[in-house]
Design a protein around this motif. Structure first.
Motif, mmCIF file in Angstrom:
data_model
loop_
_atom_site.group_PDB
_atom_site.id
_atom_site.type_symbol
_atom_site.label_atom_id
_atom_site.label_comp_id
_atom_site.label_asym_id
_atom_site.label_seq_id
_atom_site.Cartn_x
_atom_site.Cartn_y
_atom_site.Cartn_z
ATOM 1 N N LYS A 1 -2.338 2.067 -66.258
ATOM 2 C CA LYS A 1 -2.909 0.720 -66.189
ATOM 3 C C LYS A 1 -3.503 0.259 -67.514
ATOM 4 N N LYS B 1 -1.446 -1.992 -69.827
ATOM 5 C CA LYS B 1 -1.181 -3.298 -69.217
ATOM 6 C C LYS B 1 -2.396 -4.218 -69.363
ATOM 7 N N THR C 1 -2.774 -5.212 -73.084
ATOM 8 C CA THR C 1 -1.748 -6.195 -73.459
ATOM 9 C C THR C 1 -2.120 -7.575 -72.927
ATOM 10 N N ARG C 2 -2.575 -7.597 -71.698
ATOM 11 C CA ARG C 2 -3.004 -8.870 -71.090
ATOM 12 C C ARG C 2 -4.151 -9.502 -71.863
ATOM 13 N N TYR D 1 4.229 -5.824 -73.647
ATOM 14 C CA TYR D 1 3.853 -4.454 -73.989
ATOM 15 C C TYR D 1 5.033 -3.753 -74.647
#
Length: 208
Positions: free
Chosen positions: A34, A37, A40-41, A55
């Protein structure tokens, strides 16, 4: 022309990150699937909320004691390294050349008086150099547009400045107030304490 996509690559200093996040929340366990992710967000939100953040991979750098941390070594190679896009680079720590000194008389303490074990501790060698080298090397290969650097070590300041001089963005991710100097030199920053719930690892309960 406005960009519609940014490739995000993450560079994580394993022990620097792990120790700092556990100081923030004792016993915290990271979900390494996780974490990239989430970062990257958040990097995408910082740079341009209207563009897509993609990503492109995560490099994780760490060390282990070859005598006592074989489980960590095995986890890094057989679990962490096989996650999507992850490249785990863990190397054994080396013995320090000299033993500790007595705080009173300053004589070297070669062996424990109780069990006779070697009193020399171990030290991490080459991790920072590997991370900085890969950071610059992948940038020169045009492998990413944005680097997220998870560390509080100010030794990475020159590499961050070099990438930004090339036109790339380096985003600092850490647990405040650690890494304040490195944060100053980066394009932006992510406060990990604001997102720990998003990448905390929870063991699945067994169905009775």
């Amino acid at each position: 022309m406005e960009r519609t996509e940014y490739r995000v690559h993450i560079f994580a200093d394993f022990w620097n990150y792990t120790l700092s996040v556990q100081r923030h929340r004792a016993g915290f366990s990271t979900d390494w699937k996780k974490l990239p992710k989430v970062l990257t967000r958040e990097a995408g939100q910082l740079i341009d909320p209207t563009a897509m953040a993609v990503y492109s991979g995560m490099n994780v750098y760490g060390s282990y004691n070859a005598e006592t941390e074989t489980r960590l070594k095995n986890w890094a190679s057989s679990v962490l390294d096989v996650f999507p896009g992850v490249n785990a680079k863990f190397i054994p720590r080396t013995r320090k050349k000299g033993p500790p000194l007595c705080p009173s008389c300053h004589a070297p303490a070669h062996k424990c008086v109780g069990c006779g074990a070697d009193m020399r501790g171990t030290e991490e060698k080459g991790i920072d150099t590997r991370l900085a080298t890969d950071l610059v090397s992948l940038a020169w290969q045009d492998a990413f547009d944005v680097a997220v650097l998870i560390s509080s070590d100010q030794d990475f300041v020159p590499a961050a400045e070099l990438l930004q001089a090339k036109g790339l963005k380096v985003i600092h991710a850490a647990v405040p107030p650690s890494g304040w100097h490195l944060k100053q030199k980066c394009w932006g920053s992510i406060d990990l304490t604001q997102h720990v719930n998003d990448f905390e690892f929870h063991k699945k309960s067994r169905t009775p």
